[in-house]
Design a protein around this motif. Sequence first.
Motif, mmCIF file in Angstrom:
data_model
loop_
_atom_site.group_PDB
_atom_site.id
_atom_site.type_symbol
_atom_site.label_atom_id
_atom_site.label_comp_id
_atom_site.label_asym_id
_atom_site.label_seq_id
_atom_site.Cartn_x
_atom_site.Cartn_y
_atom_site.Cartn_z
ATOM 1 N N ASP A 238 97.608 -27.744 82.618
ATOM 2 C CA ASP A 238 97.459 -26.356 82.965
ATOM 3 C C ASP A 238 97.944 -26.936 84.890
ATOM 4 O O ASP A 238 97.470 -27.044 85.770
ATOM 5 N N ASP B 20 98.353 -24.755 87.163
ATOM 6 C CA ASP B 20 97.513 -24.288 88.461
ATOM 7 C C ASP B 20 96.423 -24.570 88.660
ATOM 8 O O ASP B 20 96.408 -24.599 89.713
ATOM 9 N N TYR B 21 95.950 -26.207 88.105
ATOM 10 C CA TYR B 21 95.486 -27.578 88.706
ATOM 11 C C TYR B 21 96.155 -28.506 89.628
ATOM 12 O O TYR B 21 95.427 -29.332 89.713
ATOM 13 N N LYS B 22 97.862 -27.896 89.484
ATOM 14 C CA LYS B 22 98.496 -29.054 90.402
ATOM 15 C C LYS B 22 97.351 -29.604 91.699
ATOM 16 O O LYS B 22 98.304 -30.582 92.119
ATOM 17 N N HIS C 14 88.838 -26.018 92.710
ATOM 18 C CA HIS C 14 89.174 -24.980 93.563
ATOM 19 C C HIS C 14 88.500 -25.980 95.404
ATOM 20 O O HIS C 14 89.897 -25.823 96.123
#
Lengths: 619, 213
Positions: free
Chosen positions: B19, B21-23, B115
């Motif tokens: 995913d 988004d979690y880079k 996050h």
Amino acid sequence: MAIEQQSQFLENIPPFDSLSVSVLQEVASHLDVVYFPVGSAIEVNRQENAYLYFIIKGRVAEYREQELIAHYGVRGYFGEQGLLGTDNAEGMREFKVLEESILYRLPAEVFSRLLDSQPVFKQHFLSSIVEKLDALHQSMQLMTSTEVMMDTVCSAPIHPLVMLDGCVTLQKAVERMVEIQSDACVVELKGESYDYGIVTSTDIMKIIASGDFNENAILKDFANGPLVTVHEFDYLFNALLKMTKFKIDRLVVRSDDGLIGFLLQKDLMGLFANQSGLALIKIDQAENVEDFRRVAEQIDDLIVNLQRKGIKTHYIAKLVNELHRKLMEKLLTLYLLESICNKVSLLVMGSEGRSEQVLRTDQDNAILFEELSEDEQSKLTEASEQFSRALIDIGFPACKGGIMVSNPMWRRSVIEFSDQLKEWFDRPTEESFMYISILYDAQIVFGDETMLDRLREVLFKRLRDNPVFLRHFAKTALQFDTPIGFFGGLRSDKRGGQARIDLKKSGIFPIVHGVRCYAIEAGLKQANTHWRIKALMDSGVLDQDFGIELGETLNYFHGLRLDAMLQQKMQGRPDDELDNYIDLQTLSHLQQDLLKQAFTVVDEFKRKLQKRFRLHEVM
Amino acid sequence: MLSIWRDWRRKCQANKLKDPDYKFLFSEPQDDNVYVCFDCETTGLNPKKDKIVSLSAIKIKGNQVLTSGALNLLIQQEGLISPESIAVHRIRNVDLQDGEIEVLTEREAIGRFLHFIQGYPLVGYYLEFDVAMVNGAISDWLGVRLPNRMIEVSELYYQQRLKEVSQSIAQPNIDLKFDSILKRLDVPNLGQHDAFSDALMTSLIFLKLQQPR
């Protein structure tokens, strides 16, 4: 879960303890934890570092221009001056970490929001010493709200009042008492020497036994007066004191509008249960030194209890001194024939006379008489020696200056004593100043009050004849420096790594002796410093605000000293070796803050003394 | 040399990330003065079978433990929490059902946790276990394991003690129990074992061990 710990931490710190749970949790959620190694500095004055800090673990010292102002230990907090803007900008405050510290840190804006939304909380930071002390006592009292001693009279069972006209017949009165189920009635005595008197069932029994009872007998011929009353909002323990003092088992309760009912000793005893009431009864029952020793121990336990419960020290002192006097009275009757007892007066002097001694640190007592035969005198000598020895056994340490009835100097006729007094005046030395102080603080335990009154008159007359004497007498109040530094920090006497202050020399003595000087000048009869202050306020010698402040300050010193002494006692120090030192590091932030303010009051009082008695001219 | 090796492994891992988004997990931390201390309570002690019940993470910045910004999460359970674990962390099955506290799905909770930690180094006591628990939750979902640098406080403590006792002839016997470390370093023991308290105490141990001796 997370916030719980923080809010529990805050909950124990006044004035945060006054906040509601929800507010406390909101505050707690803004706390961060910070760590400082030993020797580091915490900057609190900078804009970006505006925080209030609380110590979780460790020790921090506050300096101002290199001068140590305060110590903060676990649960202490600092940095509020900067946030409140009460910091008078001269001199930067510096906070140094004395012992590696873990702190909570509250952002300034949360603190100021709290001040704005919580008026009671805000008041704490802005109030004067009197208000802070009251808040401190209140919070301590809240913790033990069950304390009966400090309940008001109206919270005890009050029995209905039977009020009858003086011309009512005894027969009618008895009928009325039976109807209301009361064992006493108050009698209205118009035009007699008192407004009211009392007739109890015991009185009626005596009347019947003596054969004076007939159908025409009217109340006013038998009524006893004056009535001993207590206000409905007075403390219960004051009611108990009154009963003890007048040796009665019933008080008439009054309100602002008039008399409202009876308060009975048996009801009070029930309420006080294990406490002072019991000690009183035991004094009455005591038959030998061993009994008295046990009672004295119970009184000590009572002191610990009351102090822990946050009762103001002068109330404790009043209660304890009343008990001690009662004990001495009973004790002397063990050794002295009743016929001689009736001719002498027993005095307590010094701190006992002022009712300001709580723990028995020494005995200062004397015996006065008018005239005794040689035989009576030798019996008195023997009894006095036994009495002093017994007191020592019971736990009143001997007076190091020999001011005890066993010393012939303190066992004299009123005439001899007056001559002695004149001699002290004529040859003023440090010793004679001390004797005069001790004697002026005397109170009668039992015997003829007028003997002491006459001695006091001699004292007052000598003073009027020799006004310079008082100025020399007063200057001893200034002999010890107040331990306050230039920037308002406490100056302590450092010994063995302890920062300590002698409370008696630096705080208590200047107030007690200063007030004594004012009192002696005004010719007051009161011995207790608080009562003297009250009388001086009433006559306008001391102004109202300052008088109250002075009294509360003295109370604070006494309370701190009592705490410290109880601590020493717990560590096993014998009574006659207790000292007056307080270890600054054991004090909380609030306590240190109060101590500083208290010494400021002492300083102000010293200035007043200096002005009043023009001491700069005799120094 | 070590950092090159780490960078290389990081790259390999980043390539497997399912995913994008979690880079951020693989990016360099913005502030190298920040660490994240974390601790979780679980249904049991087997990372392969057991699940995370609660998780707390606290940022450490310089000498500050930012408890006011701490992350405290409770996670829904399909199975039951083992009685032994309940005894340790005191979170009962019923606590996860009652409506007063927000209880998240595992995915949601771990998402928030990731996050929170960004690319910051992680600090913990027996961190390996906690990281294994998180890895168990993300390996299928993201295809990677936590790439963050890991700092084990018991290891730091061991090194420090070793230096202290190395002068003595006797073989050092260093007690690494959590309570023993607290005691030795004079860190207040908060008494209860929940994820937040443990993370807070661990943060304080970490701060103290940063001090030069």
